[in-house]
Design a protein around this motif. Structure first.
Motif, mmCIF file in Angstrom:
data_model
loop_
_atom_site.group_PDB
_atom_site.id
_atom_site.type_symbol
_atom_site.label_atom_id
_atom_site.label_comp_id
_atom_site.label_asym_id
_atom_site.label_seq_id
_atom_site.Cartn_x
_atom_site.Cartn_y
_atom_site.Cartn_z
ATOM 1 N N MET A 134 0.841 -1.196 0.000
ATOM 2 C CA MET A 134 0.000 0.000 0.000
ATOM 3 C C MET A 134 0.877 1.248 0.000
ATOM 4 O O MET A 134 2.084 1.179 0.244
ATOM 5 N N GLY A 135 0.258 2.396 -0.276
ATOM 6 C CA GLY A 135 0.970 3.657 -0.179
ATOM 7 C C GLY A 135 1.219 4.317 -1.519
ATOM 8 O O GLY A 135 0.472 4.133 -2.476
ATOM 9 N N GLU A 136 2.285 5.087 -1.598
ATOM 10 C CA GLU A 136 2.609 5.880 -2.771
ATOM 11 C C GLU A 136 3.643 5.173 -3.645
ATOM 12 O O GLU A 136 4.390 4.311 -3.181
ATOM 13 N N VAL A 137 3.679 5.585 -4.904
ATOM 14 C CA VAL A 137 4.783 5.260 -5.801
ATOM 15 C C VAL A 137 5.498 6.568 -6.104
ATOM 16 O O VAL A 137 4.856 7.567 -6.475
ATOM 17 N N ASP A 138 6.815 6.586 -5.946
ATOM 18 C CA ASP A 138 7.537 7.847 -6.090
ATOM 19 C C ASP A 138 7.788 8.184 -7.560
ATOM 20 O O ASP A 138 7.439 7.431 -8.469
ATOM 21 N N ALA A 139 8.416 9.319 -7.790
ATOM 22 C CA ALA A 139 8.627 9.816 -9.152
ATOM 23 C C ALA A 139 9.530 8.903 -9.965
ATOM 24 O O ALA A 139 9.506 8.942 -11.208
ATOM 25 N N ASN A 140 10.309 8.076 -9.303
ATOM 26 C CA ASN A 140 11.198 7.146 -9.991
ATOM 27 C C ASN A 140 10.573 5.771 -10.202
ATOM 28 O O ASN A 140 11.246 4.838 -10.649
#
Length: 362
Positions: A81-87
């Motif tokens: 769960m959570g975010e996926v970063d810009a990379n």
């Protein structure tokens, strides 16, 4: 025992050729596949959602069940769960759950878990247990009397190593599809079989058939049980063994060798069709199909459907299954899971721990 947690391999296998038809085969059966292609619609839908929604970023398992309102519930086990970063990676503190459900309502995806959005937990937890030591993975699911029934497989940690855990029992979760809230958990009789690898509802004879796996690590065997339709949690189960049905779980016997822990059984082009990653060889990239005129087998005619291109190096694939609710009379929609032996890779590349979707045409 080889199953599916984040850093654990699940054996797949190698396929052989289709056996020829015989005059005794009264019903039509599928021809060899004419081609396989990526299902771009599902791939893009879940890829975009995982990258941008800030909720579900990847899972394994991936059973699908049509709900009474026309939406589709995707049943997952281990889940990030959570975010996926810009990379394209996951933060190191991404929440990790043992089960979740994502509902697809005409392309709009909604993730359902326990806990809160800020602090998500597994949707179904073993009562009173520390989830680092005792947890449920989801099996296949079905709808009865408007309620979603999901097969549960309970595991416990037995040591500090990655492979130090064992299967301890089966249960069924009853979930209200209106809001995906847990209603109850019903324990099933003691059994050494991991029940819930696949479910087949047979309208012709009024039974719900539940397939399971006898998991001996390098060797895995399919087993079969049944219960009158609509009574998965209320009626006595019957187990198929040596050509007969018995109410004794210990009477269950092997019906096919070389299945993965998760697979599918459906009625396709006139035959019962079992789709699986082939566990007769470890870590194979092959997805195969078997056919039978009877739900009880024999399942024969091992046919290669697809070779997963991700397999290689640290990356492995596992638990392939078909989704008859999503295909048509000439196409099987098949998913499989992707994982890595290198745990840090899950955080470097969020795409690694996501199901893949392919269309197999006949």
């Amino acid at each position: 025992m080889t199953r599916r947690p984040i850093t654990l391999a699940v054996a797949a296998g190698l396929a052989t050729a289709l056996v020829p038809l015989t005059a005794a085969a009264a019903a039509p059966i599928a021809c060899p596949p004419t081609g396989t292609e990526i299902n771009t619609e599902l791939t893009e839908r879940f890829g975009t959602y995982g990258d941008t929604a800030g909720r579900w970023t990847g899972s394994d398992s991936a059973y699908s069940v049509d709900l009474p309102d026309g939406s589709t519930a995707w049943i997952y086990s281990d889940t990030f769960m959570g975010e996926v970063d810009a990379n394209g990676g996951r933060p190191a503190d991404s929440p990790f759950l043992h089960n979740s459900i994502v509902v697809d309502d005409d392309g709009v995806l909604t993730t359902h878990t326990g806990g809160t959005e800020a602090a998500p937990e597994s949707l179904v937890k073993v009562a009173g247990a520390d989830e680092t030591q005792r947890w449920y993975w989801f099996g296949d699911a079905t709808v009865e009397d408007g309620m979603l029934r999901v097969m549960l497989l309970e595991f416990i940690k037995t040591g500090t190593g990655v492979f130090d855990f064992k299967f301890t029992g089966n249960a069924v979760a009853t979930i209200d599809p209106a809001d995906m809230s847990l209603v109850s958990v019903t324990d099933l009789p003691d059994s050494t079989i991991n029940w819930g690898s696949a479910i087949y509802e047979d309208p012709a004879d009024g039974y719900t058939y539940v397939f399971g796996v006898e998991d001996n690590q390098a060797q895995k065997y399919a087993h079969l049980a049944r219960v009158p339709s609509g009574s998965l949690t209320t009626a006595d189960w019957e187990y198929f063994g040596e050509g007969e049905w018995s109410t004794d779980p210990a009477a269950s016997s092997r019906i096919l060798e070389g299945v993965s822990n998760e697979f599918s059984v459906s009625r396709f082009q006139g035959k019962f069709t079992l789709v699986t990653g082939d566990a007769t060889e470890p870590l194979s990239a092959k997805i195969v199909m078997y056919r039978s005129a009877s739900i009880t087998g024999p399942y024969t005619g091992k046919t290669e459907l697809y070779t997963t291109p991700e397999t290689g190096g640290n990356v492995f694939t596992y638990n392939a299954k078909a989704h008859p609710n999503l295909g048509d009379r000439d196409t099987l929609v098949v998913t499989y899971n992707v994982n890595t032996f290198q745990g840090s890779d899950h955080y470097t590349d969020a795409r690694l721990y996501r199901p893949r979707y392919v269309d197999v045409h006949f």
